[in-house]
Each structure stands twice: as structure tokens, then as C-alpha cells.
Write an enzyme that holds these catalytic residues in place. Structure first.
Site, PDB file in Angstrom:
ATOM      1  N   HIS A 390      42.955  36.968  30.377  1.00 46.13           N
ATOM      2  CA  HIS A 390      42.534  38.302  30.824  1.00 46.13           C
ATOM      3  C   HIS A 390      41.469  38.207  31.920  1.00 46.13           C
ATOM      4  O   HIS A 390      41.607  38.795  33.005  1.00 46.13           O
ATOM      5  CB  HIS A 390      41.996  39.066  29.608  1.00 46.13           C
ATOM      6  CG  HIS A 390      41.513  40.444  29.886  1.00 46.13           C
ATOM      7  ND1 HIS A 390      42.229  41.567  29.556  1.00 46.13           N
ATOM      8  CD2 HIS A 390      40.364  40.901  30.452  1.00 46.13           C
ATOM      9  CE1 HIS A 390      41.550  42.654  29.916  1.00 46.13           C
ATOM     10  NE2 HIS A 390      40.410  42.275  30.449  1.00 46.13           N
ATOM     11  N   GLU A 391      40.411  37.454  31.648  1.00 47.24           N
ATOM     12  CA  GLU A 391      39.301  37.375  32.609  1.00 47.24           C
ATOM     13  C   GLU A 391      39.714  36.656  33.896  1.00 47.24           C
ATOM     14  O   GLU A 391      39.255  37.010  34.982  1.00 47.24           O
ATOM     15  CB  GLU A 391      38.093  36.697  31.974  1.00 47.24           C
ATOM     16  CG  GLU A 391      37.519  37.420  30.758  1.00 47.24           C
ATOM     17  CD  GLU A 391      37.177  38.885  31.000  1.00 47.24           C
ATOM     18  OE1 GLU A 391      36.961  39.271  32.176  1.00 47.24           O
ATOM     19  OE2 GLU A 391      37.130  39.647  30.023  1.00 47.24           O
ATOM     20  N   HIS A 394      41.259  39.158  36.169  1.00 51.29           N
ATOM     21  CA  HIS A 394      40.229  39.846  36.953  1.00 51.29           C
ATOM     22  C   HIS A 394      39.803  38.981  38.143  1.00 51.29           C
ATOM     23  O   HIS A 394      39.684  39.461  39.278  1.00 51.29           O
ATOM     24  CB  HIS A 394      38.982  40.099  36.093  1.00 51.29           C
ATOM     25  CG  HIS A 394      39.094  41.233  35.140  1.00 51.29           C
ATOM     26  ND1 HIS A 394      39.476  42.493  35.511  1.00 51.29           N
ATOM     27  CD2 HIS A 394      38.834  41.296  33.796  1.00 51.29           C
ATOM     28  CE1 HIS A 394      39.450  43.297  34.457  1.00 51.29           C
ATOM     29  NE2 HIS A 394      39.075  42.588  33.403  1.00 51.29           N
ATOM     30  N   HIS A 397      42.386  38.730  40.875  1.00 58.07           N
ATOM     31  CA  HIS A 397      42.448  40.024  41.564  1.00 58.07           C
ATOM     32  C   HIS A 397      41.323  40.106  42.602  1.00 58.07           C
ATOM     33  O   HIS A 397      41.547  40.475  43.766  1.00 58.07           O
ATOM     34  CB  HIS A 397      42.324  41.153  40.537  1.00 58.07           C
ATOM     35  CG  HIS A 397      42.626  42.515  41.074  1.00 58.07           C
ATOM     36  ND1 HIS A 397      42.599  43.655  40.298  1.00 58.07           N
ATOM     37  CD2 HIS A 397      42.953  42.944  42.322  1.00 58.07           C
ATOM     38  CE1 HIS A 397      42.897  44.706  41.032  1.00 58.07           C
ATOM     39  NE2 HIS A 397      43.108  44.309  42.274  1.00 58.07           N
TER      40      HIS A 397
END
Length: 598
Positions: A390-391, A394, A397
């Protein structure tokens, strides 16, 4: 004796982030802060002259951009140092100093936007012709113009900027209290050992197969927060009051509309989410009934929510194994994506394990011109592997946007922040499901998938409804005492979990420990982001390269377009309820399969 956490200086270097990639040392950071102040002083001399000519407008904006490029890493360095050990007063002072300087600079430069807004459109168009480099700032100027109804005269803008430092006090005080000052009690674990409950250990304790351990951790956690519930209610009320102050000052009818408009999102997106999830609570109730049946309990309690319902299928996932699995799972995103992941894993972008005083939870923080940083509190669980994926979503992105866009357009809006991170999680889940032949393991993974929906769509929407209700109550003049907040939260929890769940009295105080309630209507974006990510991940797995190309165009978009429009590039329209409903239909399908398997 309780097993205590390692102190920061005892953690192996390889498991810490490399902040030297930002600055060699604190004196280098101090030099950068002085440079920021020097640029601000030069810009201050532009007051009354910002739009005097095409050249003066270009000079102002280019210097503002230069200052931003220096401010990003300066904040990143100070905040990361502070978060790695919140008890280190030197690093805390650095963070506070920079926030204070930035508030002062914002106040001193608050004349810039009002002067730009006073410029006639025809004159502005002439300036674009006279100074072609100004074209690079056209969208930046248009965004200022979009918010014109909410801009104030220069003197009033200066006052609001001056007030921003004290408006951060509720959030900052809660963070210091929750991460540094709050001492959670000791308890006895499954092995009969005495351990201290920490934020990082709480979820693993709640996942324990020993119900006595879960209940004890649950009760002791909320008994501790009960001791401070009046203080925490005052902090949360203070947070809402400062949001009300800014909403009224900027002529918004509500704090909710002020928050979503900042991201160029319609309030209907928020309302669509809450309404659609409430219309699908029957699926949540089915899931609760299934959990109750599989745990074979007469009553299902709130401390039974996280423990695996498929016995003997959970396993430890060491950090090194997690990295290898994530690289395989995200291979559909292409070689360039995998190369960046490998770079992050190898070059210490990540602060891996919990240590004494370290900020709880996990996050990714990006700064223009450098690589992102990820804070983890990795605990060798399946959840931690998903959090790592998940991180890093980020982080990549941020990398794609920072690389593709000029500084002013590089920072993607908060509204789309959870899409890339959750897309990674879903691709990881699909990979794990595809590569297991064991029925029990498949059932375990399906339940984890359902738990992701429960935690991200249902739970975060419940949080969003709590924020909406409590803000509306404060705006109507109601007092937000601890009892009032407990009552609101308890009613929502009971409604969202349904009749087969015993909503224990302690759960009424869960609001008191949620840091995201200080982030100004942030949490709804987890649910909208998850829903968008479900659609994008499925497109990537079904279509391959064309869907990946569209997705990377979205990742590279920064804030160059409104966030809802950027998502349309990736094939998702959140102005309608459809993506939310489609995601909840997937939840129903996964639930169908698990019910048949078990």
C-alpha cells in the site's frame, strides 16, 4: 517483566530510512531553511508589484516555485526525524521551527493571490503572449481564479495565514499525546509473558486466536482512553471549531464543502459514498453472521472482529519474503514500475520496524526532487505485507507525478491519494489467490479480502459519517462533549455492524484514538479510492498493456487536471454511485465464494 521496544539508536541501520539522501546533516538543513527565508524576503519586496508587468508576474511565480522546491525536502527531513522518535525534543523543535517559519512566510506572502485575482483577464492573456514562459503557470493561475469566491482582501488573507499555526494545535497536541505521552498498560500474552500494549502491537493482539488475549487488549486499550476522554473530546471539538472558523471566513456554507472544494471535488461524491454504503449494509451483516458462525461463539464481540476466522491458516510473513512477493504480484504494472520498487526496497526508502517513541501506523511522504520515504511498523504479518504494498503504491504515485510534472502540478490531490496504494493491495491479493491451491489458504485469503473491504469501504465510510455528523452538530451550535461523541459513535458502530454483533460499551470511545479525525474530512477518500482501485486493478489484469498505459497516465498526472477527471482517464467516474456499487458487488461475490468454501 514486560518486553520493551528497542530505542531508536539500537535499531539496525539497514532497517531505517536514509535521510542523508535529503541532507548530509542538520547544519545542511539549517542552511536550506535560511535559503527559503531569503527567497521569501525577496518575494516580499514584490508586494503591490506582482502583476505590474508580464515579467514581474513571471518573476514572482518562478521564485515561488523555487521556494517550494526547497521547502518540500526541508519539511520532509524535519518531519521524518521527528516521527522516527517523537520523544526526541531536538527533532520536534526542528519540525515546530519550520512550521512556524512557514506560517510566517505564508502570512508575509499572502498578498500574491489577491493581486493576481485583481488582474483583468484580457491583460493576463497579453502577459502570456509577452512572456511565453508564463504559459507554464496558466493552470496554476486558473486554480487561483477558481477559488476566487473564497479569497479575501490581502490584509484578511494575511490574518488567516497568521492564524494557521495555532489552528494546527489540536492535531499536533493529539499526535504528541497519542505517540509520545500516552502509556498503554501491560497485559499477559498467549504464552503467559507480560508485554506492554503499544499502537504497533494492538492489531496483532486483536488477531490472537486466544479470546482472553483479545478481550484483555481491547478492554485495557479503551479503559486507558476513557481516562482522557474529556481532554480528547476538547481536542476534537477544537479541531472542528478551527475548521468552522476557516469555512466561515472563506464563505463556505459548511466545513464539509470547504474541505471537498479544496480538492475540486463535489460534495455529491461524499454523499454518494455514504448513501451507497448504507444501502449495502445487508452484505456487511451477512459477513458478520459468517464470522460469528465460523468462530463458533454465542455472541460476537468487537474484540472478535480482527482474529482470523479460518483456523491454522495464518502464517508469519518476514519482511524479506514480503518484498519478494510484492515484486512478483505487481509485475503486471511493467518493468519500469518493478525497477522503482526494487530501488525503494534496496536503497533505504523505508523505516521498517517499530521502536520506542516512533510514530504509530504507516505512511508514505514524497518530496519534489528526491525519492519518497515510507514509515512502517512491520510486524511479520500478512497485514504488514499488504501495508508495505500500500505505502509503496503511494510512493510510486509520488515518483511518477514528480517526474512527469513541473513542481506546481506535481502534488496529486488528496482525493486520489488512496487509489494507487489500494490498487497495489488488490493486485497483491489477486496474485496470492491465483497462486494458492490449498482450500484453507484460499479461504483465509478471501476472508482477508473481505476484511480489506470491511476496513476500507465500510469502516472508513462509518468514520466519514461520524465526521459529517459531528461537524454538522457543532455548526448547529451543539456541544461536543465526550458523552455526545460516544453516543454518536456507538450508534454508528451498531448500525454498520448490525444485529449479530455485540457493540461493547468500550467501542463508543474508538473515535478518541483515530488520528485521521484531525485530517479534515480525509477518511472518505479511502473508501472512494478503494472502489476506484478495484475497477482499475481488474482492468489491468483483464486488459493488460492498454489498461496499464492508462493507469500510468493517471499516476503521472499530479494535479494537472481535477482529480475526478484524472480518474476518468483510468476508466473510473466517481461522480456517479456506480464505482462504489460495483466494488460492493465484488464484496458480495467474494462473500458468496467464502460461504460456499466453509
Amino acid at each position: 517483566m514486560a518486553k520493551e521496544l528497542l530505542k531508536r539508536n539500537e535499531v539496525k541501520k539497514e532497517f531505517t530510512w536514509n535521510l542523508e539522501d535529503l541532507y548530509a546533516d542538520i547544519p545542511s538543513w539549517e542552511n536550506a531553511v535560511r535559503e527559503i527565508q531569503e527567497i521569501a524576503s525577496r518575494l516580499e519586496q514584490m508586494e503591490g508589484k506582482v502583476t505590474e508587468s508580464a515579467e514581474s508576474l513571471y518573476s514572482t511565480l518562478s521564485q515561488l516555485e523555487e521556494m517550494g522546491k526547497k521547502t518540500d525536502p526541508a519539511f520532509n527531513y524535519a518531519e521524518r526525524l521527528s516521527d522516527q522518535d517523537t520523544g526526541d525534543t531536538t527533532h520536534l523543535a526542528m519540525s515546530q521551527k519550520l512550521r512556524s517559519i512557514y506560517t510566517d512566510i505564508s502570512s508575509r506572502l499572502s498578498f500574491i493571490d489577491p493581486e493576481i485575482l485583481e488582474l483583468k483577464q484580457e491583460t493576463l492573456e497579453q502577459y502570456f503572449t509577452q512572456q511565453p514562459k508564463l504559459e507554464g503557470y496558466r493552470k496554476y493561475i486558473q486554480e487561483i481564479q477558481r477559488l476566487k469566491p473564497h479569497h479575501l482582501p490581502a490584509e484578511m488573507e494575511r490574518l488567516l495565514a497568521m492564524a494557521s499555526e495555532m489552528s494546527n494545535v489540536p492535531e499536533e497536541t493529539f499526535a504528541v499525546f497519542n505517540n509520545a505521552d500516552l502509556k498503554l498498560p501491560e497485559m499477559t500474552d498467549e504464552n503467559g509473558d507480560s508485554i506492554r500494549i503499544t499502537h504497533g502491537r494492538y492489531l496483532p493482539l486483536m488477531e490472537s486466536s486466544d479470546r482472553r488475549v483479545r478481550r484483555e487488549a481491547f478492554e485495557k486499550m479503551y479503559q486507558t482512553y476513557k481516562q482522557f476522554e474529556n481532554t480528547l473530546a476538547s481536542l476534537y471539538s477544537g479541531q472542528i471549531r478551527q475548521l468552522m472558523f476557516y469555512a466561515k471566513a472563506r464563505k463556505y456554507p459548511s466545513t464539509l464543502q470547504a474541505a471537498v472544494n479544496r480538492n475540486n471535488v463535489s460534495p455529491e461524491v461524499y454523499d454518494n459514498l455514504v448513501a451507497t454504503v448504507n444501502a449495502n449494509l445487508d452484505k456487511m451483516y451477512r459477513y458478520v453472521r459468517l464470522r460469528k458462525r465460523l468462530l463458533q461463539v454465542d455472541e460476537l464481540h468487537m474484540y472478535d472482529v480482527y482474529t482470523p476466522i479460518i483456523p491454522d491458516a495464518s502464517r508469519k510473513v518476514p519482511y524479506e519474503e514480503a518484498k519478494k512477493t510484492i515484486l512478483k504480484a505487481l509485475a503486471p504494472l511493467g518493468e519500469d514500475y518493478i525497477r522503482l520498487l526494487e530501488e525503494g526496497f534496496s536503497n533505504r526508502w523505508i523505516d521498517v520496524y517499530e521502536n520506542e517513541g516512533k510514530r504509530s501506523g504507516a505512511y508514505s511522504a514524497g518530496a519534489y526532487g528526491g525519492h519518497p520515504y515510507v514509515l512502517m511498523n512491520y510486524d511479520d504479518s500478512l497485514d504488514s505485507m499488504f501495508t508495505l504494498a500500500h505505502e509503496m503504491g503511494h510512493s510510486l504515485h509520488s515518483h511518477y507525478s514528480n517526474t512527469a510534472q513541473p513542481y506546481f502540478y506535481s502534488r496529486y490531490k488528496i482525493f486520489v491519494a488512496e487509489v494507487a496504494s489500494t490498487c497495489n493491495e488488490i493486485l497483491l491479493m489477486e496474485y496470492l489467490l491465483k497462486n494458492t491451491t490449498d482450500t484453507k489458504e484460499r479461504a483465509y485469503l478471501l476472508n482477508h479480502y473481505l476484511d480489506s473491504f470491511k476496513g476500507t469501504v465500510y469502516r472508513q465510510t462509518m468514520f466519514a459519517e461520524f465526521e459529517k455528523k459531528t461537524n454538522a452538530m457543532a455548526e448547529a451550535g451543539e456541544s461536543l462533549t465526550a458523552q455526545v461523541l460516544n453516543d454518536v459513535y456507538y450508534e454508528l458502530n451498531s448500525r454498520y455492524f448490525g444485529p449479530d454483533m455485540v457493540s461493547d460499551p468500550e467501542i463508543a470511545r474508538e473515535w478518541a484514538r483515530i488520528p485521521h479525525f484531525y485530517y479534515n474530512f480525509y477518511v472518505y477518500q479511502y473508501a472512494t479510492g478503494f472502489s476506484a482501485a478495484v475497477a482499475i486493478a481488474r482492468n489491468i489484469l483483464q486488459e493488460g498493456a492498454p489498461a496499464v498505459a492508462r493507469y500510468k497516465e493517471f499516476l503521472s498526472g499530479g494535479c494537472s487536471q481535477p482529480p475526478v477527471e484524472l480518474l476518468k482517464i483510468a476508466g473510473v467516474d466517481l461522480e456517479t454511485p456506480r464505482p462504489i456499487q460495483d466494488a460492493l458487488d465484488v464484496f458480495g461475490q467474494v462473500l458468496d465464494e467464502l460461504e460456499k468454501l466453509v
